[in-house]
Design an enzyme around this catalytic site. Structure first.
Site, short mmCIF file in Angstrom:
data_model
loop_
_atom_site.label_atom_id
_atom_site.label_comp_id
_atom_site.label_asym_id
_atom_site.label_seq_id
_atom_site.Cartn_x
_atom_site.Cartn_y
_atom_site.Cartn_z
N TRP A 75 10.70 20.30 -24.00
CA TRP A 75 12.10 20.11 -23.60
C TRP A 75 12.20 19.99 -22.08
CZ3 TRP A 75 10.61 23.83 -27.26
CH2 TRP A 75 10.98 23.51 -28.57
N HIS B 134 18.73 22.61 -26.25
CA HIS B 134 18.97 22.52 -27.69
C HIS B 134 20.01 23.59 -28.07
CE1 HIS B 134 15.09 25.20 -28.21
NE2 HIS B 134 15.93 25.68 -27.31
N ARG C 185 18.98 16.93 -21.69
CA ARG C 185 17.54 16.82 -21.43
C ARG C 185 17.28 15.88 -20.28
NH1 ARG C 185 14.72 17.23 -27.38
NH2 ARG C 185 16.03 18.99 -28.01
N GLN D 208 23.78 18.31 -30.86
CA GLN D 208 22.96 18.82 -31.97
C GLN D 208 23.80 19.69 -32.89
OE1 GLN D 208 19.53 20.95 -30.45
NE2 GLN D 208 18.32 19.06 -30.42
N VAL E 84 9.63 28.78 -35.21
CA VAL E 84 9.60 28.79 -36.68
C VAL E 84 8.16 28.83 -37.17
CG1 VAL E 84 11.81 27.66 -37.15
CG2 VAL E 84 9.79 26.27 -36.68
N ALA F 210 15.92 27.92 -40.19
CA ALA F 210 16.73 27.35 -39.10
C ALA F 210 16.45 25.85 -39.07
CB ALA F 210 16.37 27.98 -37.77
C1 FA5 Z 1 14.85 20.81 -31.31
O1 FA5 Z 1 15.63 20.63 -30.37
C2 FA5 Z 1 14.76 22.11 -32.06
N1 FA5 Z 1 15.63 23.09 -31.41
C3 FA5 Z 1 15.18 21.88 -33.51
C4 FA5 Z 1 14.88 23.04 -34.39
C5 FA5 Z 1 15.87 23.98 -34.63
C6 FA5 Z 1 13.63 23.20 -34.97
C7 FA5 Z 1 15.62 25.08 -35.44
C8 FA5 Z 1 13.36 24.29 -35.79
C9 FA5 Z 1 14.37 25.22 -36.01
P1 FA5 Z 1 13.95 18.36 -31.25
O2 FA5 Z 1 13.63 18.32 -29.81
O3 FA5 Z 1 13.04 17.61 -32.16
O4 FA5 Z 1 14.06 19.83 -31.78
O5 FA5 Z 1 15.45 17.77 -31.45
C10 FA5 Z 1 16.10 17.84 -32.70
C11 FA5 Z 1 16.86 16.54 -32.98
O6 FA5 Z 1 17.70 16.20 -31.87
C12 FA5 Z 1 15.94 15.33 -33.15
O7 FA5 Z 1 15.49 15.22 -34.47
C13 FA5 Z 1 16.87 14.19 -32.78
O8 FA5 Z 1 17.69 13.84 -33.90
C14 FA5 Z 1 17.75 14.80 -31.72
N2 FA5 Z 1 17.29 14.42 -30.37
C15 FA5 Z 1 16.25 14.91 -29.65
N3 FA5 Z 1 16.18 14.36 -28.44
C16 FA5 Z 1 17.19 13.48 -28.35
C17 FA5 Z 1 17.70 12.60 -27.32
N4 FA5 Z 1 17.12 12.52 -26.13
N5 FA5 Z 1 18.78 11.85 -27.59
C18 FA5 Z 1 19.40 11.95 -28.79
N6 FA5 Z 1 19.01 12.76 -29.79
C19 FA5 Z 1 17.91 13.51 -29.58
#
Ligand code: FA5
Length: 347
Positions: free
Chosen positions: A151, A189, A215, A229, A273, A315
């Site tokens: 992140w 997140h 981000r 999110q 997780v 989660a």
């Molecule tokens: C997370 O942010 C974890 N907090 C998710 C999680 C929660 C995992 C609880 C386990 C338990 P990740 O970085 O993959 O994970 O982001 C989750 C979702 O946010 C992605 O699948 C995507 O749909 C969205 N996402 C991520 N980055 C971006 C971005 N730059 N722009 C738009 N959507 C995004």
């Protein structure tokens, strides 16, 4: 030479007496007081008088003009008051008022909230400015842990103590505060709400946390620096991945109602997780990665003050923008934030 101010006065008074609607007062103003009105004509005829005569007739005409002006205004005012009319002309044609409407992301978020409320989830919101502690540390991502690189973070400058602002310029500081507490950041997140919520609530519960996240990364058609999110967290006795599977599939079937949909669960890694997984969904023949998820890590429960031997939970975190893009066939995430009304008005 003589000037007949008296007959002008008489007929004006007569007409003022009869007038009652705004247009009638306006007509009187034009007829007597206007640039080409009766009084202007009288003033015009002054040029035929001797200077001596003008000295006496001029002020009389001015007095008549003031008198009539005052009378028209006063009469109209009392009329308007009695009839409850202000400066508003009720006979004027209406103007079309442009009504605002909700942004597509708001509409999609509301729809998702409704589906989860229907599954007995509570909807919770949390702060966008977060501490390193909730965003990373308690989620099993200590400082210097390589997973922090998952992140890219907008860090906030530590805020100096008030006394350390420059006495003559509040924007300048001459010494930064020695900040011993956790650093602040824009949450990367919605997961920080996991421990925040658990610290103050006892299980069993199930919550959904929609919210904006940030981000520090390059943008493209599917990545923004700020996006939304939806965090899900369900904690109780004997919660398993089967419960997660049911909730997620139920949600997708409702959200994409009427469409053929298939699910795939792929192992993945998130420090908070164990096991971790990604949910891939097939819509219109295309597989799309929709969310990260897993069973809550025992360390996270411990940070929240729960005994991990007593409780289990799942989660997940999914991207609202991506869901909205699939649902409404939007090719580029940046359109949501462009402020382009041609785009926004389509929803
Ligand atoms: C997370 O942010 C974890 N907090 C998710 C999680 C929660 C995992 C609880 C386990 C338990 P990740 O970085 O993959 O994970 O982001 C989750 C979702 O946010 C992605 O699948 C995507 O749909 C969205 N996402 C991520 N980055 C971006 C971005 N730059 N722009 C738009 N959507 C995004």
């Amino acid at each position: 030479m003589k000037i007949d101010g008296e007959s002008v006065r008489k007929s004006a008074l007569e007409e003022i007496k009869k007038a009652s609607i705004p247009q009638e007062f306006e007509t009187i103003r034009i007829k007597y007081l206007g640039r080409k009105g009766a009084l202007a004509a009288l003033f015009g005829s002054l040029k035929d008088f001797t200077l001596e005569e003008r000295r006496t007739v001029g002020p009389k005409l001015q007095a008549l003009k003031n008198e009539l002006e005052e009378l028209v205004n006063k009469k109209q005012e009392t009329r308007d008051k009695r009839q409850g009319v202000s400066d508003i002309d009720l006979s004027a044609p209406g103007k079309r008022v442009e009504r605002g409407h909700l942004h597509p992301l708001t509409l999609v978020e509301r729809e998702i909230r409704k589906i989860f409320l229907g599954m007995n989830f509570s909807i919770i919101e949390g702060p966008e400015v977060e501490s390193e502690y909730y965003n990373f540390d308690v989620l099993n991502v200590p400082a210097n842990h390589p997973a922090r690189e998952m992140w890219d973070t907008f860090w906030l400058k530590p805020r100096p103590e008030k006394s350390e602002f420059h006495p003559n310029d509040p924007n300048k500081t001459y010494k930064l505060a020695n900040v011993s507490t956790h650093k602040l950041l824009l949450r990367t997140h919605t997961s920080p709400m996991q421990v925040r919520y658990m610290e103050t609530h006892k299980p069993p519960f199930q919550i959904l946390v929609p919210g904006r996240v940030f981000r520090y990364e390059a943008t493209d058609a599917s990545h923004e620096t700020n996006f939304y999110q939806l965090e899900g967290l369900m904690v109780g006795k004997n919660i398993t991945l089967a419960n997660f599977k049911f909730v997620v599939e139920e949600f997708f079937k409702k959200f994409f109602a009427g469409q053929k949909i298939e699910f795939r669960y792929r192992p993945s890694y998130f420090p908070f997780v164990e096991p971790g997984l990604e949910v891939i969904v097939k819509l219109e023949g295309k597989w799309l990665e929709m969310m990260g998820a897993g069973m809550v890590h025992p360390n996270v429960f411990e940070h929240a003050g729960y005994n991990p031997r007593d409780w289990q939970g799942f989660a997940f975190g999914m991207g609202l923008d991506r869901l909205a893009m699939v649902k409404h066939k939007i090719p580029d995430i940046r359109l949501f934030y462009s402020g382009d009304l041609r785009f926004i008005r389509q929803f």
